[in-house]
Design a protein around this motif. Structure first.
Motif, short mmCIF file in Angstrom:
data_model
loop_
_atom_site.label_atom_id
_atom_site.label_comp_id
_atom_site.label_asym_id
_atom_site.label_seq_id
_atom_site.Cartn_x
_atom_site.Cartn_y
_atom_site.Cartn_z
N LEU A 24 0.79 -1.14 0.02
CA LEU A 24 -0.03 0.00 0.06
C LEU A 24 0.88 1.10 0.02
O LEU A 24 0.48 2.08 -0.87
CB LEU A 24 -0.93 -0.15 1.27
CG LEU A 24 -1.92 1.00 1.47
CD1 LEU A 24 -3.13 0.96 0.46
CD2 LEU A 24 -2.38 1.22 2.74
N LEU B 235 2.33 2.14 -3.30
CA LEU B 235 1.59 2.32 -4.67
C LEU B 235 1.99 3.80 -5.21
O LEU B 235 1.94 4.70 -4.43
CB LEU B 235 0.05 2.33 -4.16
CG LEU B 235 -0.57 0.93 -3.80
CD1 LEU B 235 -2.05 1.02 -3.47
CD2 LEU B 235 -0.68 0.23 -5.23
N ILE C 285 -0.24 6.40 -6.91
CA ILE C 285 -1.54 6.70 -7.21
C ILE C 285 -1.67 7.31 -8.61
O ILE C 285 -3.00 7.20 -9.48
CB ILE C 285 -2.24 7.76 -6.31
CG1 ILE C 285 -1.92 9.00 -6.61
CG2 ILE C 285 -2.46 7.13 -5.03
CD1 ILE C 285 -2.99 9.77 -6.15
N SER C 286 -0.68 7.76 -9.43
CA SER C 286 -1.04 8.22 -10.98
C SER C 286 -1.25 7.19 -11.68
O SER C 286 -1.84 7.20 -12.80
CB SER C 286 0.24 9.01 -10.95
OG SER C 286 1.52 8.18 -11.20
N LEU D 68 -3.28 5.12 -11.15
CA LEU D 68 -4.63 4.74 -11.38
C LEU D 68 -5.66 5.39 -12.37
O LEU D 68 -6.78 5.14 -12.89
CB LEU D 68 -5.53 5.45 -9.78
CG LEU D 68 -4.95 4.34 -8.61
CD1 LEU D 68 -5.50 5.16 -7.60
CD2 LEU D 68 -5.41 3.21 -8.76
N ARG D 69 -4.96 6.58 -13.12
CA ARG D 69 -5.06 7.17 -14.26
C ARG D 69 -5.69 6.19 -15.49
O ARG D 69 -6.63 6.57 -16.10
CB ARG D 69 -4.28 8.04 -14.74
CG ARG D 69 -4.54 9.23 -15.82
CD ARG D 69 -3.52 9.93 -15.80
NE ARG D 69 -2.32 9.45 -16.70
CZ ARG D 69 -2.38 9.11 -17.83
NH1 ARG D 69 -3.91 9.57 -18.56
NH2 ARG D 69 -1.26 8.86 -18.73
N ILE E 60 -5.56 -1.38 -7.32
CA ILE E 60 -4.92 -1.54 -5.78
C ILE E 60 -5.47 -2.81 -5.27
O ILE E 60 -4.43 -3.81 -4.71
CB ILE E 60 -5.66 -0.58 -5.16
CG1 ILE E 60 -5.17 0.93 -5.76
CG2 ILE E 60 -5.26 -0.63 -3.59
CD1 ILE E 60 -5.57 2.15 -5.02
N PRO F 216 -4.82 11.55 -10.39
CA PRO F 216 -6.20 11.84 -9.35
C PRO F 216 -5.59 13.00 -8.45
O PRO F 216 -4.43 13.16 -8.44
CB PRO F 216 -6.12 10.40 -8.79
CG PRO F 216 -5.17 9.25 -9.57
CD PRO F 216 -4.17 10.22 -10.46
N SER F 217 -6.32 13.44 -7.78
CA SER F 217 -6.29 14.52 -6.88
C SER F 217 -5.28 13.92 -5.66
O SER F 217 -5.28 12.88 -5.39
CB SER F 217 -7.58 14.77 -6.10
OG SER F 217 -7.54 15.31 -4.83
N VAL G 177 -6.51 11.71 -2.80
CA VAL G 177 -6.36 10.38 -3.06
C VAL G 177 -5.13 9.68 -2.20
O VAL G 177 -5.46 8.64 -1.79
CB VAL G 177 -6.55 10.00 -4.53
CG1 VAL G 177 -6.40 8.35 -4.72
CG2 VAL G 177 -7.85 10.55 -5.15
N ASN G 178 -4.09 10.43 -2.70
CA ASN G 178 -2.78 10.06 -2.05
C ASN G 178 -2.77 10.02 -0.51
O ASN G 178 -2.70 9.20 0.21
CB ASN G 178 -1.79 10.72 -2.57
CG ASN G 178 -0.52 9.87 -2.59
OD1 ASN G 178 -0.52 8.69 -2.58
ND2 ASN G 178 0.71 10.50 -2.38
N LEU H 234 -5.13 7.51 1.06
CA LEU H 234 -4.24 6.21 0.73
C LEU H 234 -3.32 6.08 2.16
O LEU H 234 -3.23 5.09 2.61
CB LEU H 234 -3.47 6.01 -0.50
CG LEU H 234 -2.89 4.81 -0.91
CD1 LEU H 234 -3.89 3.95 -1.34
CD2 LEU H 234 -1.86 5.03 -1.86
N LEU I 154 -11.14 5.85 -1.50
CA LEU I 154 -10.15 6.80 -2.35
C LEU I 154 -11.36 7.52 -3.25
O LEU I 154 -10.91 8.83 -3.57
CB LEU I 154 -9.42 5.80 -3.04
CG LEU I 154 -8.19 5.14 -2.16
CD1 LEU I 154 -6.96 4.75 -3.16
CD2 LEU I 154 -7.67 5.92 -1.15
#
Lengths: 359, 359
Positions: free
Chosen positions: A45, A48, A50-51, A53-54, A250, B37-38, B41-42, B45, B254
């Motif tokens: 976790l 991760l 998160i970019s 996720l796009r 995720i 993402p915004s 979100v990170n 997380l 998220l």
């Protein structure tokens, strides 16, 4: 206007066990693993990005799928990663069962099967077990009733009783339809039994095995499960009927981390097994009886002087949730999930007081 | 043995756009948001407590559902949170369309609708648009054909053309079946148009609107979407036909963080709109034509001297993926997702060279 299909209009939805928020309740009603997920999940976790996720996730969860295939010594095309076990069960009906066909289960069993049949619009037939043993001629009965697909939970829920591999193998061989062995709880089987139905996959083209990370890997909140079967069964679900991107990036990543930390998971299973033996013995000393369970729960018949529903309600008042099924075959029983030693002690001492009417 | 239902055996699965791994490709083929993402979100997380994954997630994603209901000024029971938009589309068929009924769409449109109809086993009828405009008498045509449910993508894919609210309202009023407005791309509509179909929800008991976080909120990898409709349409899906725990705890958490950071999301939408205007003008200066798009992509007809498939392949060789649909109505077009300014510049300069045969 009511736009619902006639079968949907007529059905009731699935009622799952109570899920109270907060941590005040000792929750022994929905068979979750009492231990948290592996620390490897937390590490994954934290790593991760998160970019990522796009973009759409890998549609077959390829990386996790390879891990699962490796562990089970199968080909990745024999593995279907699903959004919880529920998705696999639904896909089996959607893919293989026409609406004029009949499915079956050996009951008492997981009541979701009835809900899925009603939602799909096919017929459902129950083959009743006596003392949690499959009828000796179940394959012949299934064939005589032209059953297209049969669900067997193994170890059984709600009893925890394990059907041996030989019986499953015989059933797969003799039954002309699809045999789905729902192994949601198989991780808790005593390893001394060397119980392994996965080795049957390459022998039978009508066998699907369900596994889930919800129980064994403490990931009920993540919704990750998988199906194993020959390609002729797995591929139509993989490439035709499942939602294109059925699991998210995720969940795929964290499930893989948990799955690959077998040492941690197996340690939680062993703790549950030890407690299962202890809790059963303690319950029996109080006058409960329960079949020997190979799962992470016990189906306890209450002492003849007691009423199961009353005990369920009294436990609930005392902050302990167990599962009571208001159906004739189970109305003198409680299904009790094995918790941590502390949770189990609390359950046992509360039950002891309730039985002595001292609470 | 082939156990598949006849309709499954006969069908082909959905083919989604190419999803190359790695970051070497400029990916303008599957309409993802070019921005990450915004940051919220990170943050969400980092604040996750993985021990909570041990338990089942909230079955209706209640916290996210409340946020969605608040933003749209609806009741939470008018909101269904789904595992991607695909799940909502599938549930609509599973819940409302009997196998002897017919669904429809205005085409060209999202080819998944045909795949879903084939998998469900119902009939599918196409009402062909001319110049991306719905036939003026489409409601009458739908009623005459006894259509049970009609999918309209708005803004349309693959053209990006927006149908005004008045036309949607009229269609909902006149059509006797369920009207599903797939607003996957609606976040990219110019806010000056004050386009808002959600206000129609409380007027029509046959209207469902689909929204997704995949595009507008840069979360394609997370699989989160939702449906809006009156309770008579939402509740049967919520409580009868969806998988009991259809979205996972992390995705719920998220998605809520992203959804509540409207400022960030809206900023990405505005950047896409600016680039959409610029890229369209540049393409037209090179001899392409495209309808005015209110989405995050352009459907560009190639100059008459060029072949769309060749251009698609040449772009791919140059490391730029766009979407080419090998169907008669679209075979002289490329669907091009709006990327970042840098990605768009690279596309435009490469196209310019290809057209001058200087590449």
């Amino acid at each position: 206007v009511n736009f619902e299909r006639p079968n949907i209009r007529a059905m009731n939805g699935y009622i799952s066990g109570e899920q109270p928020q907060g941590n005040d309740t000792i929750k022994l009603n929905t068979n979750e693993n009492p231990y948290p997920p592996s620390p490897a999940v937390n590490l994954a976790l934290q790593n991760l990005d998160i970019s990522a996720l796009r973009r759409y996730p890998p549609p077959t969860a390829s990386s996790l799928r390879n891990s699962v295939a490796n562990l089970h010594k199968l080909n990745p095309e024999q593995v279907l990663i699903t959004n919880g076990g529920d998705e696999l069960l639904r896909l089996l009906l959607a893919t293989f069962v026409s609406l004029d066909e009949t499915i079956a289960t050996a009951s008492p069993s997981y009541t979701l099967y009835d809900v899925l049949a009603a939602a799909h619009g096919c017929r459902m037939k129950h083959f009743v077990m006596q003392n949690w043993i499959l009828p000796i001629d179940i394959a012949q009965q299934l064939n005589a009733a032209s059953i297209k697909l049969c669900f067997i939970v193994n170890p059984n829920a709600p009893s925890g009783v394990l059907i041996p591999v030989e019986k499953i193998s015989q059933l797969a061989e003799e039954f002309k339809g699809i045999l789905v062995v729902d192994e949601a709880y198989v991780d808790f089987v005593n390893p001394n039994l060397a119980h392994d139905c996965v080795k049957l996959i390459n022998r039978f083209d009508n066998l699907v095995i369900l596994r889930t990370l919800s129980k064994g890997y403490s990931l009920a909140g993540l919704r990750m499960a998988y199906g194993l079967g020959q390609e002729s069964l797995i591929q139509p679900m993989q490439y035709k009927t499942k939602d294109s991107y059925n699991t998210d990036l995720i969940a795929q990543t964290l499930a893989k981390a948990a799955f690959e930390d077998q040492t941690y998971a197996q340690d939680t299973w062993q703790k549950v097994r030890s407690e299962r033996v202890r809790v059963r013995a303690e319950l029996e000393s109080m006058g409960f009886t329960s079949p020997a369970s190979e799962s992470n729960f016990l189906l306890a018949s209450v002492p003849t002087t007691e009423n199961a529903e009353d005990l369920y309600l009294q436990l609930k008042t005392a902050g302990i949730l167990v599962r009571y099924f208001k159906v004739p075959q189970l109305d003198n029983t409680l299904r009790i999930t094995i918790g941590t030693p502390e949770e189990n002690n609390c359950l046992l001492s509360t039950l002891s007081k309730l039985l002595q009417k001292k609470y």
